[in-house]
Each structure stands twice: as C-alpha cells, then as structure tokens.
Design an enzyme around this catalytic site. Structure first.
Site, PDB file in Angstrom:
ATOM      1  N   ASP A 956       9.560  -0.148  13.205  1.00 30.31           N
ATOM      2  CA  ASP A 956       7.025  -0.839  13.643  1.00 30.31           C
ATOM      3  C   ASP A 956       7.376  -2.204  12.450  1.00 30.31           C
ATOM      4  O   ASP A 956       8.206  -3.029  11.710  1.00 30.31           O
ATOM      5  CB  ASP A 956       7.079   0.372  12.185  1.00 30.31           C
ATOM      6  CG  ASP A 956       6.186   1.448  12.400  1.00 30.31           C
ATOM      7  OD1 ASP A 956       5.616   1.171  13.705  1.00 30.31           O
ATOM      8  OD2 ASP A 956       6.297   3.033  11.372  1.00 30.31           O
ATOM      9  N   LYS A1025      -4.748  -0.523  -0.014  1.00 31.07           N
ATOM     10  CA  LYS A1025      -3.638  -1.410   1.307  1.00 31.07           C
ATOM     11  C   LYS A1025      -4.842  -0.766   2.507  1.00 31.07           C
ATOM     12  O   LYS A1025      -4.288  -1.837   3.239  1.00 31.07           O
ATOM     13  CB  LYS A1025      -3.398   0.034   1.303  1.00 31.07           C
ATOM     14  CG  LYS A1025      -2.527   0.134   2.952  1.00 31.07           C
ATOM     15  CD  LYS A1025      -1.438   1.854   3.092  1.00 31.07           C
ATOM     16  CE  LYS A1025      -0.538   0.838   4.166  1.00 31.07           C
ATOM     17  NZ  LYS A1025       0.119   2.648   4.542  1.00 31.07           N
ATOM     18  N   ASP A1183       2.603  -1.397  17.750  1.00 31.36           N
ATOM     19  CA  ASP A1183       3.265  -2.177  17.632  1.00 31.36           C
ATOM     20  C   ASP A1183       4.542  -1.518  17.046  1.00 31.36           C
ATOM     21  O   ASP A1183       5.495  -1.986  15.771  1.00 31.36           O
ATOM     22  CB  ASP A1183       2.631  -3.055  16.249  1.00 31.36           C
ATOM     23  CG  ASP A1183       1.719  -2.417  15.344  1.00 31.36           C
ATOM     24  OD1 ASP A1183       2.201  -0.885  15.420  1.00 31.36           O
ATOM     25  OD2 ASP A1183       1.554  -2.967  13.967  1.00 31.36           O
TER      26      ASP A1183
END
Length: 1319
Positions: A956, A1025, A1183
């Site tokens: 990742d 976050k 991604d």
C-alpha cells in the site's frame, strides 16, 4: 402614412417573390364595407408564380394593400362625407313636410316590416334546405376526390417505380429548370425590393418581411401568421448556436438523426430511411442538423439493394446543400456498382470524381469501416476498371515516443509475452463458453441461499408465481403489439412516433423478456422511474448492438482472429515477442477481407434511451395485473395493478417511484426463489479478454464496452479520445490489457465459510449482512396513524430506513457470493476500463477485486508461484498489515510479532468458527483468515520455499495523494512525513498532524481559550485522520468540520454542547498544521485551484494531458434538464454538454484531486507495464499493488523506479505550457481571440435585440456578420472598456498559469531507498 409605406413595401415584395401569400376571404374584408375591393386583391394573389394551399390570416393583421388602393379609399371616404353633409342640409329644410307624412309612413313601414319578416322566414327555411343538400353533395364530392387522389397517388408511385432512367433524367432537368427559374425570381425580387424601399421605415419593414418570408412555407397549414413568425424566430435561434459544429449539443442532434437512420438500415428499410432524411433535408431550418454521415447511411441502405439511381439522387442532394461527399459516400456508390456489375465507364466516372474531391482509392480500404461483404463489392467494382488492383498494405505500426516508456517499447529489449497455463485447445473451448454466454445476453445462476430446505409454502408460492409470469408474458406481449400498431398508424413527422423503429429492432419476445427481468429484480421498496427507464433503454440498446455485430458478420471475424490470438497466450505455442494489442492488430491486418472489427458509431443519445425506457416501463405498469384475492379468497375477485406509480421526496426533490404491490412482494418473498439472472457483462469472463486496440474495441467478445466511463449524456470524453492520435493511447491500452490478462480463481474454503454464515442470519461485525427478517420491527400501528406522537413517527421512519438499507446490503452480498459460487471451479478474467481521470476498474460490477474485505478474501491468482526464500516472511508481514496492528513498527518487528502468535494463526486456520477466533478481531478479518490458512499450508509443507502459492500479497502507498504532492513540490518536510525519505520506522502523517494540532491546542489553552481547554485529551490520530487524508482531495473547511464533528460524536465522554465549536476549532488547526508541514503542497493546490477558477470563469472546461498521453476533460457543467413528456409522468433528464457554462465551483474544487488521481493512475500503469517486462503477475486497487509473495521485492523496486521517473518529468511546467497554449492563444504570438460565448461575462451588456442575438453565439471576433449585430460587435471590438476587460482577464490567466509554484530541495532519488514508501 407610415402604415401605407409599410403596406406598399410588403405588396411589392410579395409581387416580386415566389413565396405564397395568404388568401383573403369576404369575411376578412368585411370592415371595408365595399366588396368591390376584393377583385384587385385576388388578381394580385393570383399573379403569384407559385400556387400553394391558402393559409388563414391572423385576426389582428391588416390586409396588405398597395398604396394606390389606400389613396382610392381615402378619396371615396372624402366624397361620401360631402354627400352626407349635403343630404343633411336638404333634410333640415324639408322637416315640416315630413312631419305631416310621418304617421302614414309609419303605418306603411310596419306593414312592409311584417311582409319582409315573413319573406325572410321563408327564405331562411329554403336556404337551410339548400345548405343541407349542398353539404351532403360536398361530402360526397370530397370522398370521391379523396378516392381519386389515393388512386392517383398509387398510380404515380407505381409509375415512379417503373420509370426509366430517361424519364428520371427528364424530371431532373425540369426540376433544375424550375430551380433556376426560382433563383432568377429571387434575384429579381431582391432587386425590385431594393428599388421600392425609399424611406428608412419602409426599409425596416421590408427587411422584417424578408427575414420571415421563409417561414410561410413551413407553416403553410398551421396557425395564423403572427404565431408562425414567432415560431420562425424560435427555429432560427438555435441555428446561431449550432454554427459551432464541434459543440456537444450539435453532435447530440446529429447522433439522434443518425441513430434513427441506422435503425432503418438495420431493419433493411431504405425507403423509410430516405423518407426520414427528407423530413430534415426539405426544411432549411432542420437541414442544418444533417451532415454527410446522415446521407451516407441512406446511401448504404440503397447500396445493399443495388439501387444506383437512389444513390445518384442522394449525391445530388448533398451537392444542393453544399456538402462534399466523403470516402464513405464513394464506398457506398462503388459497393452498389460492384453488386450490379456496371460498365467500366460508370465506375471510371465515380473514381474520377473521388479523385477530384481529393481522395485516393487506397484510402477507401484504409479509412472506411465495412460490414458483411461490402469490402469485397467495393474491390470488385474497382477491378472492373483496374483488374490488377491490390489492397493497400497495412500501415507500419507506430511506436510510442514517451520518454517514460522508451525501454518498454524498445525492440532491442523486447521479450516474449508470458504464457498462461492453458493449451491452445483449452483456450478455444473457454472462448466458445464465453461466446455462448454473451450470445444468450443473460446468465441464470443458482443463489447461494438455495442450500436452505424448501418449505411447502415456498413450493406453492413458486408455482403461483410461475402461473402469473406466464399470464404477464401474454399481457405484456399484447400491450407491446398494440402499442406498435398504434404507432404504425401515425405519420413519421409526429413526435409520438419517434420510437417506432426502435420497437422493431428485436423480436417482440426479447422486449417482453427485458421487461419481465426488470419486474423480477424490483425491490419491495421500489425504484425510481428514471433508474428503471435507463435500465430498460440500456438493455434494449445492448441487445441491438449484439444483433448488429451478428448481422454485420463481425462476430465471424472476431472468432477467426481470436483463434490465432490465443497462440500468444497458450503454453503449447511458440513464444511471440508482441504485446496483446500489437499481435491482435497484426492478425487483423493479415486477415484482409471481411467486415471491420470496429462498427460504425451508432450510439444512442441519452435522452433517446430514457424515452424508449419510459415507453417500455409504461407498458409494463399498465399490462401487469394480479387478482386482488389471490392470497385472501374473502376479498373481491378483481384485477389490480402489480406496479404502482407514486411520488416521494428525496432530499429537496420530488421523484417518481415504481413500487410493487404488497401482494406481489409477499408472493416473491414466500417463493424464496433460488435462481438469479444477470447480464452476461456482469459475470467475469471465462476466457482472456479481447485486447483493447482503440477506444471503440476491446474487453468482451460481443458486449459493448466503453474504454472510458463517464456520466450518462456526456460525450466530451469520447470526442477527446477520438481526436487523440492512436499512438498516444497505446500505453494506456497496453496497461489495461495487462491488468485484464491476469487470471483468477476462487478460494473455496473461505467462500464456504462465508456462505455458511450468510445463510445463518449473517454477522454484521464480520460484514456479512443479515436477512431482512432480522430488521428491527416498527411500533405497532394504531387504528388511526394520526394519533402517533412525534417520537413514534420518527421511530417508524428509522425502522423503515433500516429495513431498506438491510435489504440493499443483503442483495449486494447475495449477488457477489452467488457469482463467486458460480465460478468456484473455473478460471476467470476481469476485463478493465477506466474513468475520465485514467483510474482503472474491472468491468464486471458486482464481483471483482475492488470489492470489500469479503470479496478480496475469496480471490486467488490462478497462476501459482513458489514462495522462494522470502515468500513466507512476506505472507506473515502481509497478515500483520491486515490486522491493523503494529502500523508504526518496522517490518522486522512485524515479522517477529507474527512468529510470536503462530499458535493463534494456526488455530484460526484450523478452527475458524470453533477455535479462539483470533482472526475476527482484526481490521480485515476475512483477508486475515485467508492469509492464516495460506501460512498454515506453507509452514506445514516439507519445503516452504518450494510451496506453490496463489495468494496475492499487497503493498500500500503511504497517503499516496500527499506523496505525489510532496514529490511535485520537492517538499522535504512533507516527503519525510509520507515516507518518501528512508527511515528506520514508518512515518505516520496522521500522527504527525495530530501532534502538531495538540501543540497548537496547548498554546491556546495556556492563553485561556475555552474550547482549547475543553479539547484536552481528545486530540488523537483517529480524530484528524479523515480530514488529513481528504485535504489532498480538495476537502473544504466546511466538509472538514463535519468530519471532525462525526469523529467527536463517537467519543462518549466528549460534551455534546461543544461539538460545533470544537469541530470548528480543530479543522482550523488541522489546516494550519498541514500548511506548516506541507507548505509546497498547499502552494501547488492553491495554484491548481486558482488556475481552474479562471479557466472556468472564461466559459471553458479544464483539460490536461497525463504524462502517458491520455487526454482528460472535467465533465462539470451547469446542468440543464430536458423534460420528457410521458404519459406516466414528465421525466426531467439532466444533460451536460460543452454548449453550457462550466460549473465554476466544481471545476476549481475538483481540479487538484482529479489531477493527482491522474498522476497516481499514471504511476500504476507505468508499474504494470514494467512488471510485465519482468514477467511478474500484477494487479492494483488504485494505490494498492498486488503480486505473488515471490515477486514482492521486484515489484517494490519497479514501483519506486517508476515513481522517480514520473516525477523527474517537468509535470507542472508541462501542464502550464499546455494550458497557456490552449487557453491563452489570443495573447500569444499568432494566437486567435477567445470565443464570444464568454463575452457576456467579460463585457458590459449592450441591451436590446443585439444582446439577445449575441447570447449563445459561438463565434469569434472578426467573423463576417450582418446588420445591427455586426455594428454592435465592431463597437465591442473598438470599445476601450470591453477590450480592456478581455485583456485584463487574459493577462491575469497568463500570469496565473505562468507562475508555476517553486519547488524545494528534496532529492527524488531518496525514494529508491525508502522501505515504507509502499509497504
């Protein structure tokens, strides 16, 4: 006098022109009081050289008299006035004598009046009798005349069909003579009109008359002329907009016409095609919508019939409207000649004309698309003149020149394409299975719920449902046929007849099957009318495309090429050093004859799809009924509709819904059917996909698939792709082919566990949705719902909403698991396409590796590879990554932790549902369980390094969007935060921002800021976050505040009264923290946003080209709605096209995230292509990159190399240069001015008619215009304020685009040594 001047000008104009004027009857001339004036008027009208049907005149409109008549009338009125005055004086002198005779005269008048009344009564009765007799005679005469006209028309039609070329030539000569005479009359009329216009006002009147004279013919049988004039203005208004023939609106209009003509071509009805074409060709207003392609379609229709006369006529029509024949025009003519074996003289004349128009014979075979045997017939015709003619050799393949792919496309470094573990024979069998599935258009599979025991109630319900469906099939079929019969009786010009050809494209049974499929999948909660209409229209279109491919013999060609193509992939064939796209193109070129693999574009406009879908939906709703007492015999036995049309509010909008009757829903629920039906495109492919070779061809064998996904009704992306040089798309196409060629299989043990939980009431914690029976029950409804209090109503609505959500989630899981179960013993493939930013997606929508944790856990690579020396370690690290534990720890520490908990891992693998269930408490429980099972098998094998693993290991990106920003800006601090710099442990950007915000909070708290004191102990990584992650994707402070508020709500201890103030404070501090940590990132984001804002304000959309050459346009416009008037409801269909103004807010806010998405897709594609060269298996979820455990290290190295190579390009400088050339050419040397469509936003409005004429124009300064509009534009051009405003805007945009943000000192090569860049 002014009126007389106007009337005089009007009559002279009418006398000189060939436009018919209205006929005037006696009733209309009644105000004159003298019938003698009718004769001259009739003479003037009769003198018109063209006879037309009379048109009624408006009530408020005066007759058009010449000036001499007006003078005569004035003279007569003056004489009458003198006579009246003389009579009055005489009457005054004789008044005493009249008094004496008054009594006698009165008595005589009474007697005369009585006698006159009697005579009138008798005359009236007689007149009524005569009128009745006359009316009866007229009706008979009309009927007789109608019969004669019909017989005459039939005779003329027969005569026309039997007419000889000589007669036709004569007719054409006469038509030509008439046209020349007409042209002469027009010239004469114009000259005489100029002579007669002396005064300025008369001049204006004549100009008005001239501008609207053409509308009389169009509205010859319509409303009064006042209405006709208004109509003509409406017709002319879009003509100015449509001058821009590259606009989307213009393309959509042409697309609608061409799709109708293509339908007639498919139905082999050339007469209907030509009749439809003539509806537009014969009208000057509508003719503008035609291009040469429309005429070509009709030519092809006649070419297949071998009718050269008709094609000659169409060539003449092309010439008459000033259009030049294209290559396709000559291909149709030559095809027709090839079918008829005409003389060499005719063919030579055609070829000479082709040459005169600047074409070459070879281009016919290089640029034209052919169906069936058209190519052979064209070649046959050419060889009549040139017997030795050979097809031109295929063009030499072009090679992509991108600096990023020089090595990849280098012939010196070319390697053979990786082989699949299948023989040629096995791949041929797989292809036949896939072809059979696509030919059937749908696939019916067993539901995973079928394992449940079947109660007697379900058997009874299924039998009942089968009986009802049989009845509904007959009802729908009858309703459809009745609809088609009623449409066939309407004229082609009628708006309600537009769908007529579309209801004949498929057999009636197929339409009925499509409608029943929609009925069977309808949710108990209902579905919006728009969604159902779109789905119905799309299903018809997809089946039509399949039929076209069959009829054109394209499928035969695909089969032929595919049989050779599989030699590239089969393990028992020779190695070939070609990419799939290159090999396919080579095979097609070698095939030579036969149809083209690319069909001529025949896509239907979105509005047309919706209209067709609405029509079918109306038939379905009206035809499907059920007895009311079918479940309760005590009720009245009458038929009630199965589907109901209701309205509901969604957000602020009222939407129409189609909802099933509870009786039907109950029967379906009781039946608990175990079969599910899907479109064949929803199932993974059973053979390797057809490689993408162009924007129009690739993926499935028959199913129509777009290379680029886009919103319904938008065509800008497709136009960009068509205009892009094919070689520029090669990298993108090759990357998609590489992703699609990855073979998959099912992880059966994990699938079986998931299905067992799914059938055992599910488990929300494990993301297995429970059945609808587990939904919370609403409060018991009292006899009168109005007695409910507010909380009861709220609870009822919440229960209803929860039930709908549970049903949706349950059905989604059911579809995924059932498809996975269907292919459990098969190898399958996911063909890929992309969105407008270049991000890739699998085409099958339900079951693919982009799905949730459940879906990913049951997928394995079909190809197995040994683990190798480090493979088992990578499996263990991957497992710890899936748990969400040890995110801040080094890889070695994660590996050590995995070894420490091996007992838990093995217990989870051996006893997933009965053991200690460690796997259930992880972030991704099902993928963790699958990984535990793989580790257990590998560790227990005799030689773990030799263990053949099919398990995909993920790597990742670390906040990938910020990684691209940091690399673009060479931002050292930002690069460290997102792991672009080598570090011993992974850097966590979210924790870093949280720490920064906490420092800001402490300072404010020390200074006595109340909210900072309240937030003590609540600032954490979890709170910040989401906002940090979405800042890179353009989240605003408002959106960020909502995110913060949601996170704080999840903390039970946080005081609710401070939610708003705290979230407002936090989002401000998060933005400050990011600005301080990522200064270059914020500068780039600001530059992109401001540039997009200025571009959008100029009336243009933001476009750019990715480093791999993919053109991108943002599809955000101020959408306008087209209202479809349907009998069920008026449907508002939103459309967006380049004629509308861009949505400035969306254009500017979306540009930064979309640009970054285009970069991450470029990085992924580069990695995919270079992994192919290294022989790796590679797939991605944006991604997140997947490969075998054996090749993780190689993939990591390629991933870093390509990131460095990508960002070593001058990305922002190239973007600036592209945008300056595209948007600022006006200010550059040799540039052109911007379109005047932006003038209303740049210059003061002039007001009046000119402003209205200018609105919507798509023209450039300097184009020749006429009248007051031209003078206004000249004014604008010379006016200092307007010019200054445009120059100001241009200078501001140029300055903005030229001022590329400065970069920092970060060295990109450090990425090569960063362990946690992707991990």
């Amino acid at each position: 006098m002014e009126l007389l001047e106007v009337l005089k000008a009007r009559v002279k104009q009418l006398q000189a022109s060939n436009v018919p004027e209205v006929m005037v009857n006696k009733a209309e001339l009644a105000p004159l009081g003298n019938d003698g004036y009718q004769d001259p008027l009739r003479k003037v009208v009769a003198a018109s050289p063209v006879e037309e049907q009379p048109t009624p005149r408006g009530m408020d409109e005066s007759p058009a008299w010449p000036r001499s008549w007006a003078e005569k009338l004035k003279k007569e009125m003056y004489i009458r006035q003198l006579k009246v005055e003389r009579n009055l004086s005489i009457a005054a002198s004789q008044l005493p004598l009249e008094r004496k005779a008054k009594a006698k005269a009165k008595a005589e008048r009474k007697a005369k009046a009585k006698a006159k009344a009697e005579r009138k009564a008798k005359a009236k009765a007689k007149a009524e009798r005569k009128a009745k007799a006359k009316a009866k005679a007229e009706r008979k005469a009309k009927a007789k005349a109608k019969a004669e006209r019909k017989a005459k028309a039939e005779a003329e039609a027969k005569a026309e069909r039997e007419a000889k070329p000589k007669a036709e030539a004569k007719a054409e000569a006469e038509a030509k003579a008439k046209a020349e005479a007409k042209a002469e009359r027009k010239v004469k009329a114009k000259a005489e009109g100029k002579k007669s216009l002396k005064s300025p006002k008369a001049n204006g009147a004549a100009a008005w008359s001239q501008s609207h004279a053409g509308s009389c013919r169009v509205y010859a049988h319509g409303k009064p002329r006042v209405a006709a004039v208004k109509k003509s203005v409406k017709v002319q208004k879009p003509q100015r907009v449509l001058e821009n023939k590259d606009s989307s609106q213009y393309k959509i209009l042409q697309q609608t016409i061409q799709s109708n003509l293509e339908c007639f071509l498919f139905l082999q009805q050339p007469e209907e095609a030509e009749r439809f074409l003539l509806l537009y060709h014969s009208s000057p207003a509508k003719r503008r919508h035609l291009n040469v392609d429309a005429y070509n379609i009709v030519m092809r229709s006649w070419a297949r019939k071998g009718c050269l006369r008709r094609i000659d006529r169409l060539f003449s029509m092309l010439e008459s409207v000033g259009l030049q024949p294209s290559l396709d025009s000559y291909a149709a003519a030559l095809e027709c000649m090839g079918r008829n074996q005409l003389s060499a003289k005719d063919v030579q004349r055609c070829l000479q004309q082709l040459k005169n128009d600047g074409f070459h014979v070879d281009e016919l075979f290089q640029k034209c698309l052919f169906e069936k045997d058209e190519k052979e017939k064209v070649l046959r015709a050419i060889r009549i003149v040139q017997p030795d003619y050979q097809l031109p050799p295929p063009p030499n393949p072009q090679t992509c020149k991108s600096s990023l792919l020089q090595d990849f496309y280098s012939k010196e470094k070319m390697v053979s394409y990786p082989k699949l573990d299948f023989s040629v024979q096995e791949l041929q069998e797989l292809f036949q299975q896939q072809l059979e599935m696509e030919l059937n258009t749908t696939v019916t599979i067993k539901s995973v719920e079928s394992a449940k025991p079947l109660p007697p109630q379900a058997i009874k319900a299924r039998n009942l449902l089968a009986t009802l469906r049989s009845q509904w099939h007959s009802s729908i079929l009858q309703a459809l046929q009745k609809s088609k019969r009623s449409m066939s009786r309407l004229k082609m010009a009628s708006g309600s007849n537009i769908l007529y050809p579309y209801l004949y494209l498929l057999p009636d049974e197929e339409y009925v099957g499509i409608m029943l499929q929609i009925l069977n999948t309808l949710s108990p909660q209902g579905e919006s009318v728009a969604v159902l209409a779109r789905e119905l229209g799309s299903k018809v279109y997809n089946r039509y495309i399949t039929q076209r491919k069959l009829c054109s013999r394209q499928l035969e060609k695909v089969q032929e090429v595919y049989e050779d193509y599989i030699h590239l992939l089969a393990k028992d064939s020779q190695p070939v050093e070609y990419l799939p796209r290159e090999y396919w193109e080579k095979l097609v070129a070698e095939a030579g004859f036969g149809p083209s693999l690319n069909l001529k574009d025949c896509s239907w406009p979105y509005v047309l799809l919706m209209r067709l879908g609405m029509h079918l939906l109306e038939i379905l709703v009206q035809a499907v009924k059920v007895p009311r007492n079918i479940l309760n015999p005590r009720l009245e036995p009458r038929l009630i509709p199965v589907l109901y049309h209701i309205y509901s509010f969604r957000s602020r909008w009222q939407v129409g819904l189609i909802k099933p009757h509870p009786v039907f829903s109950q029967i379906v629920s009781d039946a608990a059917e175990t079969m599910l039906t899907f479109n064949s495109s929803a199932i993974p492919m059973l053979c390797p996909p057809v490689p993408w070779t162009s924007p129009h061809f690739g993926a499935f064998v028959l199913n129509d698939t777009r290379l680029m996904r886009f919103v319904d009704g938008a065509i800008q992306h497709q136009l960009l792709l068509e205009q892009c040089p094919p070689v520029n798309l090669h990298p993108v196409l090759d990357a998609l082919n590489q992703l699609g060629n990855c073979a998959w299989k099912i992880n059966q043990p994990v699938l079986d566990i998931i299905i067992s939980i799914f059938n055992d009431k599910g488990n929300e914690k494990l993301d297995i949705p429970p059945p609808i029976s587990e939904a919370p029950q609403p409060p018991a409804a009292p006899s009168n719902s109005s007695t409910w209090n507010k909380s009861q109503k709220h609870e009822f609505l919440l229960c209803k909403k929860k039930a709908a959500e549970m049903h949706s989630l349950r059905m989604d899981a059911l579809y995924k698991l059932s498809i996975a179960n269907y292919v459990r013993d098969k190898v399958f493939w996911f063909p890929h396409n992309m969105d407008f930013r270049g991000r890739t997606y699998p085409c099958p929508p339900y079951f693919n590796h982009l799905g949730n944790d459940v879906t990913r856990a049951i997928l394995l690579f079909a190809e197995g590879r040994p683990l190798g020396p480090k493979g088992l370690d990578w499996l263990k690290i991957h497992l710890i990554n899936l748990t969400g534990l040890k995110k801040k720890n080094a890889l070695q520490e994660r590996l050590e932790y995995a070894n420490e908990i091996m007992e838990e891992i093995l217990d989870s693998a051996d006893y997933p549902l009965t053991g200690r269930k460690w796997w259930m408490n992880t972030d991704e429980p099902w993928q963790a369980l699958a990984c535990c099972m793989e580790i257990a098998k590998a560790s227990r094998s005799p030689d773990p390094a030799a263990y053949i693993s099919h398990f995909p290991v993920h790597q990742d990106g670390s906040c990938n969007g910020l990684q691209h920003y940091a690399a673009l800006g060479r931002d050292l601090i930002g690069a460290i935060s997102v792991n672009l710099m080598p570090c011993n442990v992974p850097q966590d950007v979210y924790s870093a921002v949280a720490q920064q915000v906490e420092e800001f909070r402490k300072k404010d708290a020390d200074q006595g800021v109340k909210i900072a004191q309240v937030l003590q102990g609540f600032v954490s990584r979890k709170v910040v976050k989401q906002t940090v992650m979405t800042v890179v994707y353009g989240v605003t402070r408002y959106g960020g505040r909502l995110q913060m508020e949601k996170r704080l709500k999840e903390i039970e201890e946080f005081p609710e009264e401070y939610l708003w103030e705290a979230s407002h404070y936090l989002v401000k501090q998060v933005f400050n923290g990011i600005k301080e940590m990522f200064s270059a990132t914020r500068d780039i984001q600001k530059w992109l946003t401001e540039s997009a804002k200025l571009i959008a304000q100029s009336g243009q959309t933001v476009e750019w080209i990715t480093p791999l050459g993919l053109p991108i346009v943002q599809p955000y416009y101020r959408s306008k709605s087209t209202v479809l008037n349907c009998s069920m409801q008026n449907l508002s269909v939103k459309s967006s096209n380049s004629n509308q103004k861009p949505d400035t807010v969306k254009q500017k806010n979306a540009f930064p995230p979309n640009f970054i998405h285009s970069l991450d897709s470029t990085h992924m594609m580069l990695t995919a292509l270079h992994c192919l060269r290294q022989g790796l298996t590679f797939v991605s979820v944006h991604d997140c990159y997947w490969t075998h455990a054996l090749t993780v290290d190689v993939m990591n190295q390629i991933c870093r190399q390509q990131f460095v190579a990508l960002h070593s390009e001058k990305i922002l400088q190239d973007l600036s240069k592209f945008m300056l050339e595209k948007y600022c050419r006006y200010s550059l040397p040799g540039g052109k001015p911007p379109p005047l469509s932006v003038l209303p936003t740049l210059i003061p409005s002039p007001g009046g008619g000119c402003a209205q004429m200018l609105t919507g124009c798509v023209i450039c300064l300097g184009v020749a215009l006429e009248g007051s509009c031209a003078s206004f534009l000249t004014d604008v051009k010379n006016k200092v304020p307007g010019r200054e405003t445009r120059d100001l805007w241009q200078n501001k945009l140029m300055e903005q685009l030229s001022n590329v943000p400065k970069t920092g000192e970060f060295n990109l090569k450090n990425v090569m040594d960063s362990t946690y860049f992707f991990s």
